[in-house]
Scaffold this active site. Structure first.
Site, PDB file in Angstrom:
ATOM      1  N   GLU A   1       4.388  -4.173  13.610  1.00  0.00           N
ATOM      2  CA  GLU A   1       4.306  -3.022  12.630  1.00  0.00           C
ATOM      3  C   GLU A   1       5.128  -1.955  13.458  1.00  0.00           C
ATOM      4  OE1 GLU A   1       0.300  -2.294  11.862  1.00  0.00           O
ATOM      5  OE2 GLU A   1       0.056  -4.495  10.652  1.00  0.00           O
TER       6      GLU A   1
ATOM      7  N   ASP B   1       0.084  -1.037   5.677  1.00  0.00           N
ATOM      8  CA  ASP B   1       0.413  -0.750   7.023  1.00  0.00           C
ATOM      9  C   ASP B   1       1.158   0.256   7.531  1.00  0.00           C
ATOM     10  OD1 ASP B   1      -1.312  -3.184   7.743  1.00  0.00           O
ATOM     11  OD2 ASP B   1       0.575  -4.440   7.046  1.00  0.00           O
TER      12      ASP B   1
ATOM     13  N   GLU C   1       2.955  -3.206   3.165  1.00  0.00           N
ATOM     14  CA  GLU C   1       2.297  -4.223   3.926  1.00  0.00           C
ATOM     15  C   GLU C   1       3.138  -4.980   4.575  1.00  0.00           C
ATOM     16  OE1 GLU C   1      -1.172  -5.620   4.949  1.00  0.00           O
ATOM     17  OE2 GLU C   1      -0.892  -3.865   3.641  1.00  0.00           O
TER      18      GLU C   1
ATOM     19  N   SER D   1      -5.486   0.632   8.964  1.00  0.00           N
ATOM     20  CA  SER D   1      -5.186  -0.484   8.052  1.00  0.00           C
ATOM     21  C   SER D   1      -5.858  -1.685   8.340  1.00  0.00           C
ATOM     22  CB  SER D   1      -3.380  -0.706   7.684  1.00  0.00           C
ATOM     23  OG  SER D   1      -3.076  -1.106   8.925  1.00  0.00           O
TER      24      SER D   1
END
Length: 172
Positions: free
Chosen positions: A10, A40, A53, A30
């Site tokens: 991420e 995210d 996401e 998240s």
């Protein structure tokens, strides 16, 4: 996949989007850290806004629950963003999908296979507007057809009147 690896992926996506000129943030609350359903990553460049996401895998198919996807769509709609699923397989780049383009399993979950990501996903450059995917049909649209000399040589090889090595020399 470990939570640490997911977090790393991420952060990687956030950094790539930042370098591409997007205002971007990783939603630290998240996933299971909150009762609120948050994507995210949130990213925007003043013209387009995404709620993403992010999922990654070593190579096995990536699954998302129906609830995860519904929550992403709900948040994106209310926030004024486009919902996207970002997937990254080991030793591959990021690929992006609209939730409606994902395969839905019999159990109501969503699945992305590595082969599907590579073949049908929007790659990072296209996602951030640096390039545009072009199909093979579009590439040949202005073409007047195959080169007649190449066809003549290939036909000679097919008929056995020219060997492959001689044809390769002629076409080189």
């Amino acid at each position: 996949m470990s939570q640490a690896k997911g977090d790393r992926r991420e952060r990687e996506l956030v950094n790539l989007l930042d370098e591409a000129g997007f205002a971007v943030m990783r939603a630290p609350a998240s996933g299971s850290a909150t009762d609120r359903e948050l994507p995210d990553v949130l990213a925007g460049d003043g013209e387009v806004f995404y709620a993403i996401e992010a999922k990654s895998s070593s190579g096995k198919p990536i699954y998302l629950t129906g609830e995860e996807v519904e929550a992403l769509i709900y948040f994106a709609r209310n926030f004024g963003a486009k919902p996207r699923i970002g997937v990254r397989f080991d030793r591959e780049d990021w690929y992006f999908f609209h939730p409606g383009d994902l395969h839905v399993t019999d159990g109501g979950n969503y699945r992305v296979k590595k082969e599907t990501a590579l073949a049908d996903g929007t790659d990072f450059a296209e996602f951030v507007g640096e390039s545009e995917k072009v199909s093979l049909d579009e590439v040949g649209a202005d073409d007047d057809g195959p080169d007649e000399e190449v066809l003549r040589v290939l036909n000679a090889v097919e008929q056995g009147v020219m060997d492959v090595e001689e044809a390769a020399e002629l076409l080189a």
